[in-house]
Design an enzyme around this catalytic site. Structure first.
Site, PDB file in Angstrom:
ATOM      1  N   LYS A   1       8.390  -4.184  -0.826  1.00 35.08           N
ATOM      2  CA  LYS A   1       7.822  -4.601  -2.116  1.00 35.08           C
ATOM      3  C   LYS A   1       8.885  -4.620  -3.217  1.00 35.08           C
ATOM      4  O   LYS A   1       8.741  -5.356  -4.200  1.00 35.08           O
ATOM      5  CB  LYS A   1       6.676  -3.660  -2.518  1.00 35.08           C
ATOM      6  CG  LYS A   1       5.617  -3.464  -1.427  1.00 35.08           C
ATOM      7  CD  LYS A   1       5.023  -4.762  -0.941  1.00 35.08           C
ATOM      8  CE  LYS A   1       4.332  -4.615   0.412  1.00 35.08           C
ATOM      9  NZ  LYS A   1       4.007  -5.903   1.040  1.00 35.08           N
TER      10      LYS A   1
ATOM     11  N   HIS B   1      -8.021  -8.820  -9.419  1.00 34.30           N
ATOM     12  CA  HIS B   1      -7.040  -9.137  -8.380  1.00 34.30           C
ATOM     13  C   HIS B   1      -7.164 -10.617  -8.071  1.00 34.30           C
ATOM     14  O   HIS B   1      -8.156 -11.059  -7.484  1.00 34.30           O
ATOM     15  CB  HIS B   1      -7.325  -8.298  -7.130  1.00 34.30           C
ATOM     16  CG  HIS B   1      -6.382  -8.561  -6.011  1.00 34.30           C
ATOM     17  ND1 HIS B   1      -6.655  -8.241  -4.718  1.00 34.30           N
ATOM     18  CD2 HIS B   1      -5.154  -9.101  -6.001  1.00 34.30           C
ATOM     19  CE1 HIS B   1      -5.641  -8.589  -3.950  1.00 34.30           C
ATOM     20  NE2 HIS B   1      -4.722  -9.117  -4.707  1.00 34.30           N
TER      21      HIS B   1
ATOM     22  N   GLY C   1      -2.561  -0.885  -0.918  1.00 34.88           N
ATOM     23  CA  GLY C   1      -3.120   0.315  -1.530  1.00 34.88           C
ATOM     24  C   GLY C   1      -2.636   1.630  -0.947  1.00 34.88           C
ATOM     25  O   GLY C   1      -2.950   2.687  -1.475  1.00 34.88           O
TER      26      GLY C   1
ATOM     27  N   ASN D   1       2.015 -11.905   0.432  1.00 33.43           N
ATOM     28  CA  ASN D   1       1.629 -11.843   1.841  1.00 33.43           C
ATOM     29  C   ASN D   1       2.134 -13.094   2.546  1.00 33.43           C
ATOM     30  O   ASN D   1       1.889 -14.206   2.087  1.00 33.43           O
ATOM     31  CB  ASN D   1       0.112 -11.740   1.977  1.00 33.43           C
ATOM     32  CG  ASN D   1      -0.420 -10.522   1.253  1.00 33.43           C
ATOM     33  OD1 ASN D   1       0.182  -9.454   1.322  1.00 33.43           O
ATOM     34  ND2 ASN D   1      -1.511 -10.672   0.538  1.00 33.43           N
TER      35      ASN D   1
ATOM     36  N   ARG E   1       1.351 -14.391   5.441  1.00 31.41           N
ATOM     37  CA  ARG E   1       0.461 -14.733   6.556  1.00 31.41           C
ATOM     38  C   ARG E   1      -0.709 -15.560   6.050  1.00 31.41           C
ATOM     39  O   ARG E   1      -0.920 -15.676   4.848  1.00 31.41           O
ATOM     40  CB  ARG E   1      -0.094 -13.443   7.163  1.00 31.41           C
ATOM     41  CG  ARG E   1      -0.902 -12.659   6.141  1.00 31.41           C
ATOM     42  CD  ARG E   1      -1.734 -11.538   6.708  1.00 31.41           C
ATOM     43  NE  ARG E   1      -2.660 -11.038   5.709  1.00 31.41           N
ATOM     44  CZ  ARG E   1      -2.385 -10.142   4.781  1.00 31.41           C
ATOM     45  NH1 ARG E   1      -1.170  -9.626   4.706  1.00 31.41           N
ATOM     46  NH2 ARG E   1      -3.293  -9.767   3.909  1.00 31.41           N
TER      47      ARG E   1
END
Ligand code: MV4
Length: 449
Positions: free
Chosen positions: A116, A208, A165, A289, A291
């Site tokens: 990250k 989000h 998370g 992400n 994917r």
């Protein structure tokens, strides 16, 4: 185009990928554990190979067994789906080293976004907005204090190898910092074998919102708009929408332009999702992400695009063949994740499904590998169906979802269908007025009644 695609996954997403392959005229190979011999993804594939015992570690995560299955069946590409090996850079590298195509981004980009800190550094350099925070890794408690003093409390300590998370600790004031620091470092080391952490300003009531992008090997990048994924409990999403009830078209266009320009500079390829927190009219990038995501169907419904087909075409070396101006957004889509869980306690409910009747009709889509007589095994993720609706407006989509949920019959196991019905009937949900904390509080209120 590929001659044969091996699908390294199970359940609804394995079926979803088979469907795209079949429409492209590509035969498929299913892999399965011994527990999944009767699974729908095995029944519907052209060929199947048993790759190990029930435990995912020994089957769906068993790289050697999956590569062997590809070799013996003569597959020339592997689609990893989501979860399992989908964001494992070493797996992507091994697939390519065996002369096969990994249907996804380069292993270098998977690795970059898996950390990250390197993901945020890359995005910052591309002009994507971030949450105020540390400039990369924070090495010790003194540095943590200095960062927190600069950005002001509350702050969040996050693991570089975390995501979804795991490995996060809030410090509300300087008094909390030392404890949060020690716990975050220890959790990062034990959970990920990497104790690198970074610090961000803690946003207390964000939504989000994530952006779907697709890039080909020729530097063309388009976005397919945003999804609002704020409705989650313990970092498990329950329901997603496209578009976000909180965004204007102008906000979507502006964010989309920033991310597509950035990813073009990065040389990114295939599907990707950039996750943002959205609060007080500001977007802050948190993670990417690399994917296909569970919730991709809501984007497909509003854009009228087959994202898995696009992934396969791009991996086979084809160009996108259209530009951002050709991407249009129509109506509103909602996805309810139906899991084999008790709708009050969220305990898993594996077992025999005696009756299965999926809803249908205009604007209703069910992505599921369930059938009557199927036994949901206890070994894997509890998602058993995704119910997706599409309608011209959000109120009409909610009405359609209520209608479809009422038609949906799954007998033998408890599912979260009753919880989704309660959400659809809630005035705050109907107003689109929610943050990432809303569902947790909603579930608590239900438990009290
Ligand atoms: C945050 C945050 C508040 N402030 N970062 C949780 C999952 C991971 N992807 C990032 N997460 C969060 N990062 C800052 N600076 C709150 C969360 C968060 C959250 C984010 C998205 C969806 C649900 C969430 C639930 C709790 C916390």
């Amino acid at each position: 185009m590929f001659h044969k695609v091996l699908i390294a996954n199970r359940g609804e997403i394995a079926l979803r990928i088979q469907r795209a392959c079949r429409e492209l005229g590509i035969p498929t190979v299913a892999v399965h554990s011994t527990a999944d011999a009767q699974a729908m993804h095995v029944r519907l594939a052209d060929e199947s190979v048993c790759i190990g015992p029930p435990s995912a570690r020994d089957s769906y995560l068993n790289v050697a067994a999956i590569l062997s299955a590809a070799a013996v069946t003569g597959a020339d590409a592997i689609h990893p789906g989501y979860g399992f090996l989908s964001e494992n850079a070493n797996f992507a590298e091994m697939v390519e080293a065996h002369g096969l195509t990994f249907i996804g981004p380069s292993s270098a980009h998977i690795r970059m976004m898996g950390d990250k800190i390197t993901a945020k550094t890359a995005m910052a350099s591309l002009g994507v907005p971030l949450v105020p925070g540390s400039d990369g890794e924070v090495k010790d408690l003194d540095e943590a204090r200095a960062v927190a003093d600069r950005i002001k409390y509350p702050v969040l300590i996050k693991a570089a190898a975390g995501g979804g998370g795991r490995g996060m600790k809030v410090a509300h004031s300087e008094d909390d910092l030392e404890e949060a620091w020690r716990v975050a470092r220890t959790e990062a080391r034990t959970a990920f074998g990497n104790d690198a952490v970074y610090i961000e300003k803690y946003l207390d009531r964000p939504r989000h919102i994530e952006m779907q992008v697709m890039a080909d090997s020729f530097g063309h990048v388009v976005h397919f708009g945003e999804r609002d994924c704020s409705l989650q409990r313990r970092h498990q999403k329950l329901l997603e929408e496209a578009g976000s009830p909180a965004l204007t078209g102008a906000e979507r266009d502006a964010l989309g332009a920033t991310v597509t320009a950035g990813l073009a500079k990065l040389g990114y390829r295939n599907a990707g999702t950039l996750e943002f927190l959205y609060q007080d009219g500001q977007f802050s990038f948190i993670e990417m992400n690399t994917r296909l995501q569970v919730e991709h169907p809501v984007t497909e419904m509003v854009c009228g695009v087959d994202l898995v087909r696009e992934q396969i075409r791009i991996a086979a070396g084809q160009a996108l063949g259209y530009t951002q101006a050709d991407v249009t957004f129509s109506g509103h889509a909602i996805e309810c994740r139906v899991t084999a869980e008790d709708p009050e306690t969220f305990m898993p409910t594996p077992g025999l499904v005696s009756v299965f009747h999926a809803p249908g009709g205009l604007g209703v889509r069910v992505d599921s590998a369930l059938y009557a007589g199927y036994v949901v095994p206890p070994f894997y993720d509890s998602l058993v169906a995704k119910l997706i609706v599409h309608a011209p407006t959000r109120p009409e989509a909610i009405a359609r979802m209520r209608r479809a949920l009422a038609e949906f019959a799954v007998v033998g196991i408890k599912t979260t269908i009753p919880l989704h019905q309660r959400i659809m009937n809630d005035p705050e949900f109907q107003a689109g007025d929610y943050t990432i904390h809303w569902l947790e509080q909603f579930v608590e209120r239900l438990a009290e009644d």
